[in-house]
Design a protein around this motif. Sequence first.
Motif, PDB file in Angstrom:
ATOM      1  N   GLN A  16       0.839  -1.208   0.000  1.00  0.00           N
ATOM      2  CA  GLN A  16       0.000   0.000   0.000  1.00  0.00           C
ATOM      3  C   GLN A  16       0.868   1.251   0.000  1.00  0.00           C
ATOM      4  O   GLN A  16       0.594   2.215  -0.719  1.00  0.00           O
ATOM      5  CB  GLN A  16      -0.933   0.017   1.213  1.00  0.00           C
ATOM      6  N   THR A  17       1.940   1.235   0.771  1.00  0.00           N
ATOM      7  CA  THR A  17       2.865   2.366   0.799  1.00  0.00           C
ATOM      8  C   THR A  17       3.447   2.601  -0.595  1.00  0.00           C
ATOM      9  O   THR A  17       3.542   3.746  -1.055  1.00  0.00           O
ATOM     10  CB  THR A  17       3.992   2.125   1.822  1.00  0.00           C
ATOM     11  N   ARG A  19       2.068   1.814  -3.472  1.00  0.00           N
ATOM     12  CA  ARG A  19       1.021   2.361  -4.352  1.00  0.00           C
ATOM     13  C   ARG A  19       0.878   3.865  -4.141  1.00  0.00           C
ATOM     14  O   ARG A  19       0.763   4.631  -5.100  1.00  0.00           O
ATOM     15  CB  ARG A  19      -0.318   1.660  -4.090  1.00  0.00           C
ATOM     16  N   PHE A  20       0.878   4.283  -2.878  1.00  0.00           N
ATOM     17  CA  PHE A  20       0.781   5.722  -2.603  1.00  0.00           C
ATOM     18  C   PHE A  20       2.015   6.452  -3.146  1.00  0.00           C
ATOM     19  O   PHE A  20       1.889   7.504  -3.770  1.00  0.00           O
ATOM     20  CB  PHE A  20       0.646   5.982  -1.102  1.00  0.00           C
ATOM     21  N   ALA A  68      -5.150   5.131  -6.873  1.00  0.00           N
ATOM     22  CA  ALA A  68      -4.368   4.923  -5.650  1.00  0.00           C
ATOM     23  C   ALA A  68      -5.217   5.165  -4.404  1.00  0.00           C
ATOM     24  O   ALA A  68      -4.798   4.847  -3.294  1.00  0.00           O
ATOM     25  CB  ALA A  68      -3.144   5.838  -5.638  1.00  0.00           C
ATOM     26  N   LEU A  70      -6.197   8.171  -3.303  1.00  0.00           N
ATOM     27  CA  LEU A  70      -5.884   9.430  -2.629  1.00  0.00           C
ATOM     28  C   LEU A  70      -6.947  10.499  -2.860  1.00  0.00           C
ATOM     29  O   LEU A  70      -7.068  11.430  -2.079  1.00  0.00           O
ATOM     30  CB  LEU A  70      -4.515   9.939  -3.069  1.00  0.00           C
ATOM     31  N   ASN A  88      -7.807   7.736   3.195  1.00  0.00           N
ATOM     32  CA  ASN A  88      -6.596   7.237   2.543  1.00  0.00           C
ATOM     33  C   ASN A  88      -5.469   8.265   2.548  1.00  0.00           C
ATOM     34  O   ASN A  88      -4.293   7.905   2.596  1.00  0.00           O
ATOM     35  CB  ASN A  88      -6.902   6.794   1.113  1.00  0.00           C
ATOM     36  N   ALA A  92      -1.913   7.409   3.926  1.00  0.00           N
ATOM     37  CA  ALA A  92      -0.686   7.622   3.153  1.00  0.00           C
ATOM     38  C   ALA A  92       0.333   8.411   3.964  1.00  0.00           C
ATOM     39  O   ALA A  92       1.519   8.070   3.986  1.00  0.00           O
ATOM     40  CB  ALA A  92      -1.005   8.355   1.846  1.00  0.00           C
ATOM     41  N   LYS A  93      -0.120   9.459   4.641  1.00  0.00           N
ATOM     42  CA  LYS A  93       0.801  10.245   5.477  1.00  0.00           C
ATOM     43  C   LYS A  93       1.425   9.367   6.550  1.00  0.00           C
ATOM     44  O   LYS A  93       2.632   9.424   6.785  1.00  0.00           O
ATOM     45  CB  LYS A  93       0.074  11.430   6.120  1.00  0.00           C
ATOM     46  N   LEU A  96       3.868   6.725   4.890  1.00  0.00           N
ATOM     47  CA  LEU A  96       5.079   7.351   4.372  1.00  0.00           C
ATOM     48  C   LEU A  96       5.944   7.899   5.501  1.00  0.00           C
ATOM     49  O   LEU A  96       7.180   7.869   5.411  1.00  0.00           O
ATOM     50  CB  LEU A  96       4.737   8.439   3.353  1.00  0.00           C
TER      51      LEU A  96
END
Length: 101
Positions: A16-17, A19-20, A68, A70, A88, A92-93, A96
């Motif tokens: 998932q990371t 993809r983001f 994605a 976002l 999402n 993502a934050k 990441l």
Amino acid sequence: MPSTINTDYFTEEQEQTARFAKALGHPVRIAILELLNSQSCCYHGDMANELPIAKSTLSQHLKELKEAGLIKGDITPPTTKYCINRENFNLAKSLLNKVLK
């Protein structure tokens, strides 16, 4: 012979990371996210006036961000309104930040 990657090795979180991160891999997509994050929602036509790219190019970048997860879009012909997908976006934050700490 090309090497193969055993995707069973990677966790769902790592995938998932990635993809983001891939979705964030172009400056236009960063600009789109910054624009959307600064307001509640934005219409495709309004973004086309804000960003120095063709509408078709903008559509491709919006598609990448949407795939994605976002952003999300509300399609009411003839307009499409886009917003940050807050759940999402926050995920993502968080993901990441784990990588970049």
